[in-house]
Motif scaffolding. Structure first.
Motif, PDB file in Angstrom:
ATOM      1  N   LEU A   1       4.459  13.188  -6.695  1.00  0.00           N
ATOM      2  CA  LEU A   1       4.648  11.735  -6.316  1.00  0.00           C
ATOM      3  C   LEU A   1       3.547  11.095  -7.391  1.00  0.00           C
ATOM      4  O   LEU A   1       2.520  11.700  -7.771  1.00  0.00           O
ATOM      5  N   ARG A   2       4.027   9.831  -7.365  1.00  0.00           N
ATOM      6  CA  ARG A   2       2.971   9.113  -8.406  1.00  0.00           C
ATOM      7  C   ARG A   2       2.542   7.712  -7.529  1.00  0.00           C
ATOM      8  O   ARG A   2       3.197   7.081  -7.025  1.00  0.00           O
ATOM      9  N   LEU A   3       1.169   7.720  -7.094  1.00  0.00           N
ATOM     10  CA  LEU A   3       0.702   6.394  -6.369  1.00  0.00           C
ATOM     11  C   LEU A   3       0.194   5.509  -7.432  1.00  0.00           C
ATOM     12  O   LEU A   3      -0.185   5.751  -8.480  1.00  0.00           O
ATOM     13  N   SER A   4       0.458   4.262  -7.010  1.00  0.00           N
ATOM     14  CA  SER A   4      -0.214   3.121  -7.797  1.00  0.00           C
ATOM     15  C   SER A   4      -1.236   2.231  -7.067  1.00  0.00           C
ATOM     16  O   SER A   4      -0.899   2.053  -5.685  1.00  0.00           O
ATOM     17  N   CYS A   5      -2.024   1.551  -7.855  1.00  0.00           N
ATOM     18  CA  CYS A   5      -2.824   0.676  -7.182  1.00  0.00           C
ATOM     19  C   CYS A   5      -3.161  -0.391  -7.846  1.00  0.00           C
ATOM     20  O   CYS A   5      -3.415  -0.439  -9.140  1.00  0.00           O
ATOM     21  N   ALA A   6      -2.462  -1.612  -7.533  1.00  0.00           N
ATOM     22  CA  ALA A   6      -2.689  -2.990  -8.340  1.00  0.00           C
ATOM     23  C   ALA A   6      -3.718  -3.737  -7.837  1.00  0.00           C
ATOM     24  O   ALA A   6      -3.927  -4.009  -6.727  1.00  0.00           O
ATOM     25  N   ALA A   7      -4.688  -4.153  -8.934  1.00  0.00           N
ATOM     26  CA  ALA A   7      -5.762  -4.969  -8.453  1.00  0.00           C
ATOM     27  C   ALA A   7      -5.700  -6.332  -8.999  1.00  0.00           C
ATOM     28  O   ALA A   7      -5.117  -6.489  -9.945  1.00  0.00           O
ATOM     29  N   SER A   8      -6.152  -7.264  -8.111  1.00  0.00           N
ATOM     30  CA  SER A   8      -6.266  -8.582  -8.424  1.00  0.00           C
ATOM     31  C   SER A   8      -7.367  -9.308  -7.894  1.00  0.00           C
ATOM     32  O   SER A   8      -8.081  -8.681  -7.142  1.00  0.00           O
ATOM     33  N   GLY A   9      -7.865 -10.176  -8.450  1.00  0.00           N
ATOM     34  CA  GLY A   9      -9.092 -10.847  -8.128  1.00  0.00           C
ATOM     35  C   GLY A   9     -10.425 -10.449  -8.542  1.00  0.00           C
ATOM     36  O   GLY A   9     -11.674 -11.149  -8.328  1.00  0.00           O
ATOM     37  N   LEU A  10     -10.133  -9.445  -9.556  1.00  0.00           N
ATOM     38  CA  LEU A  10     -11.345  -9.052 -10.206  1.00  0.00           C
ATOM     39  C   LEU A  10     -11.147  -8.795 -11.964  1.00  0.00           C
ATOM     40  O   LEU A  10      -9.859  -8.836 -12.129  1.00  0.00           O
ATOM     41  N   THR A  11     -12.066  -8.699 -12.512  1.00  0.00           N
ATOM     42  CA  THR A  11     -11.890  -8.255 -13.911  1.00  0.00           C
ATOM     43  C   THR A  11     -11.893  -6.962 -14.074  1.00  0.00           C
ATOM     44  O   THR A  11     -12.693  -6.098 -14.105  1.00  0.00           O
ATOM     45  N   PHE A  12     -10.477  -6.609 -14.299  1.00  0.00           N
ATOM     46  CA  PHE A  12     -10.362  -5.145 -14.143  1.00  0.00           C
ATOM     47  C   PHE A  12     -11.003  -4.203 -14.918  1.00  0.00           C
ATOM     48  O   PHE A  12     -11.428  -3.181 -14.547  1.00  0.00           O
ATOM     49  N   SER A  13     -10.979  -4.725 -16.218  1.00  0.00           N
ATOM     50  CA  SER A  13     -11.862  -3.895 -17.374  1.00  0.00           C
ATOM     51  C   SER A  13     -13.287  -3.640 -17.000  1.00  0.00           C
ATOM     52  O   SER A  13     -13.844  -2.769 -17.877  1.00  0.00           O
ATOM     53  N   ARG A  14     -13.927  -4.257 -16.068  1.00  0.00           N
ATOM     54  CA  ARG A  14     -15.210  -4.124 -15.804  1.00  0.00           C
ATOM     55  C   ARG A  14     -15.362  -3.186 -14.645  1.00  0.00           C
ATOM     56  O   ARG A  14     -16.651  -2.722 -14.546  1.00  0.00           O
ATOM     57  N   TYR A  15     -14.323  -2.601 -13.992  1.00  0.00           N
ATOM     58  CA  TYR A  15     -14.697  -1.615 -13.058  1.00  0.00           C
ATOM     59  C   TYR A  15     -13.948  -0.329 -13.201  1.00  0.00           C
ATOM     60  O   TYR A  15     -12.835  -0.146 -13.825  1.00  0.00           O
ATOM     61  N   GLY A  16     -14.716   0.659 -12.869  1.00  0.00           N
ATOM     62  CA  GLY A  16     -14.421   1.941 -12.746  1.00  0.00           C
ATOM     63  C   GLY A  16     -13.506   2.149 -11.506  1.00  0.00           C
ATOM     64  O   GLY A  16     -13.859   1.534 -10.406  1.00  0.00           O
ATOM     65  N   MET A  17     -12.622   2.871 -11.533  1.00  0.00           N
ATOM     66  CA  MET A  17     -11.448   3.038 -10.297  1.00  0.00           C
ATOM     67  C   MET A  17     -11.615   4.616  -9.919  1.00  0.00           C
ATOM     68  O   MET A  17     -11.683   5.623 -10.795  1.00  0.00           O
ATOM     69  N   GLY A  18     -11.403   4.731  -8.601  1.00  0.00           N
ATOM     70  CA  GLY A  18     -11.447   5.994  -7.963  1.00  0.00           C
ATOM     71  C   GLY A  18     -10.278   6.195  -6.936  1.00  0.00           C
ATOM     72  O   GLY A  18      -9.713   5.045  -6.447  1.00  0.00           O
ATOM     73  N   TRP A  19      -9.667   7.433  -6.711  1.00  0.00           N
ATOM     74  CA  TRP A  19      -8.855   7.691  -5.662  1.00  0.00           C
ATOM     75  C   TRP A  19      -9.623   8.765  -4.418  1.00  0.00           C
ATOM     76  O   TRP A  19     -10.492   9.776  -4.992  1.00  0.00           O
ATOM     77  N   PHE A  20      -9.730   8.316  -3.531  1.00  0.00           N
ATOM     78  CA  PHE A  20     -10.083   9.135  -2.042  1.00  0.00           C
ATOM     79  C   PHE A  20      -8.987   9.514  -1.191  1.00  0.00           C
ATOM     80  O   PHE A  20      -8.033   8.749  -1.533  1.00  0.00           O
ATOM     81  N   ARG A  21      -9.123  10.362  -0.488  1.00  0.00           N
ATOM     82  CA  ARG A  21      -8.176  10.743   0.520  1.00  0.00           C
ATOM     83  C   ARG A  21      -8.994  10.923   1.807  1.00  0.00           C
ATOM     84  O   ARG A  21     -10.178  11.312   1.813  1.00  0.00           O
ATOM     85  N   GLN A  22      -8.148  10.689   3.066  1.00  0.00           N
ATOM     86  CA  GLN A  22      -8.864  10.982   4.366  1.00  0.00           C
ATOM     87  C   GLN A  22      -7.726  11.552   5.241  1.00  0.00           C
ATOM     88  O   GLN A  22      -6.578  11.021   5.383  1.00  0.00           O
ATOM     89  N   VAL A  23      -8.147  12.356   6.207  1.00  0.00           N
ATOM     90  CA  VAL A  23      -7.244  12.697   7.317  1.00  0.00           C
ATOM     91  C   VAL A  23      -8.112  12.588   8.628  1.00  0.00           C
ATOM     92  O   VAL A  23      -9.271  12.529   8.577  1.00  0.00           O
ATOM     93  N   PRO A  24      -7.263  12.282   9.638  1.00  0.00           N
ATOM     94  CA  PRO A  24      -8.150  12.057  10.839  1.00  0.00           C
ATOM     95  C   PRO A  24      -8.976  12.953  11.202  1.00  0.00           C
ATOM     96  O   PRO A  24      -8.957  14.161  11.123  1.00  0.00           O
ATOM     97  N   GLY A  25     -10.425  12.674  11.691  1.00  0.00           N
ATOM     98  CA  GLY A  25     -11.427  13.418  11.998  1.00  0.00           C
ATOM     99  C   GLY A  25     -12.291  13.892  11.071  1.00  0.00           C
ATOM    100  O   GLY A  25     -13.245  14.725  11.362  1.00  0.00           O
ATOM    101  N   LYS A  26     -11.951  13.749   9.867  1.00  0.00           N
ATOM    102  CA  LYS A  26     -12.713  14.169   8.586  1.00  0.00           C
ATOM    103  C   LYS A  26     -13.087  12.937   7.593  1.00  0.00           C
ATOM    104  O   LYS A  26     -12.662  11.800   7.810  1.00  0.00           O
ATOM    105  N   GLU A  27     -14.181  13.377   6.954  1.00  0.00           N
ATOM    106  CA  GLU A  27     -14.699  12.231   6.086  1.00  0.00           C
ATOM    107  C   GLU A  27     -13.848  11.964   5.078  1.00  0.00           C
ATOM    108  O   GLU A  27     -12.831  12.681   4.510  1.00  0.00           O
TER     109      GLU A  27
END
Length: 124
Positions: free
Chosen positions: A18-44
């Motif tokens: 699968l390929r996930l995408s994340c479209a950003a708006s309202g910020l200067t994209f080039s100033r931001y480091g970007m990350g991906w996280f994940r979560q399952v119920p009951g876990k951090e």
């Protein structure tokens, strides 16, 4: 108003991609480091991958290194997560996040903005 909108989640069989995408708006994209996280119920919420402002630096959780690839497209203000060789244990809600810093971090509390999440389900 800053918005991060994820897409691309779904149901896939083990071994698939699968390929996930994340479209950003309202910020200067080039100033931001970007990350991906994940979560399952009951876990951090768990760190998955991150990239620097330029995209020249990346870092991965041990559990996904070699299978997942993070990348970004400055012209589209979008960050991607290519997920290959998926396993049932990859099943989670995946979130993208933005941090106004040039330093990669795995700590979710240090990110400034979050998307709403997209569900990824991997069947065995």
């Amino acid at each position: 108003q800053v918005q991060l909108v994820e897409s691309g989640g779904g149901l896939v069989q083990a071994g698939g991609s699968l390929r996930l995408s994340c479209a950003a708006s309202g910020l200067t994209f080039s100033r931001y480091g970007m990350g991906w996280f994940r979560q399952v119920p009951g876990k951090e919420r768990e760190f998955v991958a991150a990239t620097t402002r330029s995209g020249g630096g990346t870092y991965y959780a041990d559990s996904v290194r070699g299978r997942f690839t993070i990348s970004r497209d400055g012209a589209k203000n979008t960050v991607y997560l290519q997920m290959n060789s998926l396993k049932p244990e990859d099943t989670a809600v995946y979130y993208c996040a933005a941090r106004d810093s040039g330093v990669i971090t795995v700590t979710n509390t240090l990110y400034d903005y979050w998307g709403q999440g997209t569900q990824v389900t991997v069947s065995s």
